[in-house]
Design a protein around this motif. Sequence first.
Motif, PDB file in Angstrom:
ATOM      1  N   MET A  61     188.420  -2.210 131.649  1.00  0.00           N
ATOM      2  CA  MET A  61     188.387  -1.866 133.099  1.00  0.00           C
ATOM      3  C   MET A  61     189.449  -2.396 133.551  1.00  0.00           C
ATOM      4  SD  MET A  61     185.144  -3.496 135.431  1.00  0.00           S
ATOM      5  CE  MET A  61     184.060  -2.628 134.455  1.00  0.00           C
ATOM      6  N   SER A  62     189.970  -1.793 134.794  1.00  0.00           N
ATOM      7  CA  SER A  62     191.369  -1.912 135.251  1.00  0.00           C
ATOM      8  C   SER A  62     191.748  -3.130 136.003  1.00  0.00           C
ATOM      9  CB  SER A  62     191.721  -0.551 135.969  1.00  0.00           C
ATOM     10  OG  SER A  62     190.906  -0.653 137.055  1.00  0.00           O
ATOM     11  N   ASN A  63     192.945  -3.431 136.086  1.00  0.00           N
ATOM     12  CA  ASN A  63     193.303  -4.470 137.070  1.00  0.00           C
ATOM     13  C   ASN A  63     192.911  -4.353 138.351  1.00  0.00           C
ATOM     14  OD1 ASN A  63     194.475  -6.144 135.111  1.00  0.00           O
ATOM     15  ND2 ASN A  63     196.633  -5.164 135.305  1.00  0.00           N
ATOM     16  N   ILE A  64     192.742  -2.878 138.658  1.00  0.00           N
ATOM     17  CA  ILE A  64     192.508  -2.568 140.163  1.00  0.00           C
ATOM     18  C   ILE A  64     191.009  -3.153 140.496  1.00  0.00           C
ATOM     19  CG2 ILE A  64     191.618  -0.702 141.523  1.00  0.00           C
ATOM     20  CD1 ILE A  64     194.059   0.867 140.433  1.00  0.00           C
ATOM     21  N   LYS A  65     190.173  -3.170 139.433  1.00  0.00           N
ATOM     22  CA  LYS A  65     188.631  -3.744 139.750  1.00  0.00           C
ATOM     23  C   LYS A  65     188.748  -5.157 139.674  1.00  0.00           C
ATOM     24  CE  LYS A  65     185.266  -0.352 138.780  1.00  0.00           C
ATOM     25  NZ  LYS A  65     186.174   0.937 139.229  1.00  0.00           N
ATOM     26  N   MET A  66     189.731  -5.856 138.898  1.00  0.00           N
ATOM     27  CA  MET A  66     189.853  -7.211 138.886  1.00  0.00           C
ATOM     28  C   MET A  66     190.338  -7.525 140.441  1.00  0.00           C
ATOM     29  SD  MET A  66     191.322  -8.915 135.478  1.00  0.00           S
ATOM     30  CE  MET A  66     190.571  -8.622 134.056  1.00  0.00           C
ATOM     31  N   GLN A  67     191.109  -6.901 140.931  1.00  0.00           N
ATOM     32  CA  GLN A  67     191.562  -7.113 142.374  1.00  0.00           C
ATOM     33  C   GLN A  67     190.552  -7.152 143.375  1.00  0.00           C
ATOM     34  OE1 GLN A  67     195.101  -4.608 142.677  1.00  0.00           O
ATOM     35  NE2 GLN A  67     196.160  -5.544 140.994  1.00  0.00           N
ATOM     36  N   LYS A  68     189.564  -5.865 143.158  1.00  0.00           N
ATOM     37  CA  LYS A  68     188.612  -5.740 144.037  1.00  0.00           C
ATOM     38  C   LYS A  68     187.516  -6.751 144.063  1.00  0.00           C
ATOM     39  CE  LYS A  68     187.925  -0.661 144.253  1.00  0.00           C
ATOM     40  NZ  LYS A  68     187.220   0.471 144.025  1.00  0.00           N
ATOM     41  N   GLY A 112     175.489   2.494 147.749  1.00  0.00           N
ATOM     42  CA  GLY A 112     175.523   2.094 146.519  1.00  0.00           C
ATOM     43  C   GLY A 112     174.790   2.852 145.563  1.00  0.00           C
ATOM     44  N   LYS A 113     175.063   2.527 144.513  1.00  0.00           N
ATOM     45  CA  LYS A 113     174.229   3.297 143.107  1.00  0.00           C
ATOM     46  C   LYS A 113     173.597   2.227 142.381  1.00  0.00           C
ATOM     47  CE  LYS A 113     177.981   6.616 143.021  1.00  0.00           C
ATOM     48  NZ  LYS A 113     179.276   7.027 142.130  1.00  0.00           N
ATOM     49  N   LYS A 134     176.732  -0.112 135.578  1.00  0.00           N
ATOM     50  CA  LYS A 134     178.151  -0.395 134.777  1.00  0.00           C
ATOM     51  C   LYS A 134     178.269  -1.545 133.844  1.00  0.00           C
ATOM     52  CE  LYS A 134     180.709   2.027 137.889  1.00  0.00           C
ATOM     53  NZ  LYS A 134     181.484   3.181 137.613  1.00  0.00           N
ATOM     54  N   ASP A 135     176.977  -1.868 133.229  1.00  0.00           N
ATOM     55  CA  ASP A 135     177.012  -2.933 132.137  1.00  0.00           C
ATOM     56  C   ASP A 135     178.039  -4.154 132.660  1.00  0.00           C
ATOM     57  OD1 ASP A 135     176.217  -3.849 129.889  1.00  0.00           O
ATOM     58  OD2 ASP A 135     178.156  -3.297 128.752  1.00  0.00           O
ATOM     59  N   LEU A 136     177.553  -4.602 133.578  1.00  0.00           N
ATOM     60  CA  LEU A 136     178.232  -5.968 134.225  1.00  0.00           C
ATOM     61  C   LEU A 136     177.299  -6.892 134.402  1.00  0.00           C
ATOM     62  CD1 LEU A 136     181.070  -4.522 136.351  1.00  0.00           C
ATOM     63  CD2 LEU A 136     181.396  -5.352 134.166  1.00  0.00           C
ATOM     64  N   MET A 190     179.255  -2.978 144.422  1.00  0.00           N
ATOM     65  CA  MET A 190     179.837  -2.100 145.275  1.00  0.00           C
ATOM     66  C   MET A 190     181.109  -2.027 144.780  1.00  0.00           C
ATOM     67  SD  MET A 190     177.391  -0.529 147.438  1.00  0.00           S
ATOM     68  CE  MET A 190     178.298  -0.153 148.862  1.00  0.00           C
ATOM     69  N   ALA A 191     181.905  -2.954 144.493  1.00  0.00           N
ATOM     70  CA  ALA A 191     183.189  -2.991 143.956  1.00  0.00           C
ATOM     71  C   ALA A 191     183.397  -2.392 142.889  1.00  0.00           C
ATOM     72  CB  ALA A 191     183.831  -4.377 144.427  1.00  0.00           C
ATOM     73  N   ALA A 192     182.458  -2.435 142.078  1.00  0.00           N
ATOM     74  CA  ALA A 192     182.612  -2.063 140.723  1.00  0.00           C
ATOM     75  C   ALA A 192     182.430  -0.660 140.589  1.00  0.00           C
ATOM     76  CB  ALA A 192     181.567  -2.601 139.683  1.00  0.00           C
ATOM     77  N   ASP A 193     181.964   0.065 141.468  1.00  0.00           N
ATOM     78  CA  ASP A 193     181.969   1.600 141.604  1.00  0.00           C
ATOM     79  C   ASP A 193     183.401   2.433 141.881  1.00  0.00           C
ATOM     80  OD1 ASP A 193     179.285   1.770 140.801  1.00  0.00           O
ATOM     81  OD2 ASP A 193     178.724   1.568 143.158  1.00  0.00           O
TER      82      ASP A 193
END
Length: 347
Positions: A1-8, A297-298, A318-320, A344-347
């Motif tokens: 998972m990208s740094n973008i996700k972490m930032q979100k 959302g999903k 998202k397996d989180l 929602m931020a994980a999508d």
Amino acid sequence: MSNIKMQKFEKVFNKFTSSKKINEGILLIESTNEDFSFSKGYGGKELNSPLLMASITKLFTTACILILVEQGKLSLDEKISKYFEVETLNGLHVYKGKDYSFELTISDLLFQTSGLPDVYEEGKDSVKERVIKEDFYITFSEMIAWVKKLSPHFAPRGKGKAYYADINFDILGEIIEAESQLTLSNAYKKYIIEPLGLVNTYLPDSENDDIPQVYYMNQLLHRPKFVISSRASGGCVTTAYELMIFVKAFFGGRLFNKTILNRISIYNKLQASMGPIYYGGGYMQIPLNGWVTLFMGKGELVGHSGSTGSFAFYYPIKDLFFVGDINQMADAALPIRLSMQLAMAAD
């Protein structure tokens, strides 16, 4: 998972903790195999800081019930009258003139479909109002007597009906003790804490145990007597690090056979005050495609939150896993909102 996700995720957590309501917090997000892990603390809270699980304790109670079912010692369809004296149950659930007290089953309690009232939130002198003002012990028999003074909301197993009430899990705790021949704290140790190798997770038995303080607005409350009294419905203490181990084990089949989750994945919407939450067999389900998320959302979150700001949810799509605590009992919806926004931020 990208740094973008972490930032979100960081942005969502920072926004939440910037609220005047939040004095401290901890967040841990991981995937099942830990190829993704993100954590962030606020106000001095760390991964190994003690936190009050509050109603996430219900997942411990659920796990014990499911383990005993798997061992053939319990059946979900079993009537609870097997475990209690007649005078304990007599008059517990009288709805429209009919006494359903002796018809209640373990399943009714686990799925929150008993219709029993919730003394924590209900009544002129609710437990919640009192605990804000003072610390006090309350025994199981006193809790039962309190419930009998309030009216049930519907007959047990009313189609599509569920009502969240701590007493359902308080009763389950008594059944676990009776069937396992262990105190509840020792049952948690035997079935959960020791198998998972947890060292900072426990059900407090005395005021000498370390019991975290809880914020109500900006006021720090220390309520050891009440926490000790909460037992099966809300008394456990843990850390974010160990809560993550537990919630992964709960949904991952390490404590009981995963196939039983299919049997308990039947959800009913809770009372309006519980917002978008549905309840299955011992845990919450929060659909993410409803009006609360403007239908953006999903999937769903499954797990539990606590009235003091604790949360432990799995986001299967998202397996989180999201666990943590924002330690604030003035608004029980906060951990739910945070968990939904993280999803929602994980999508």
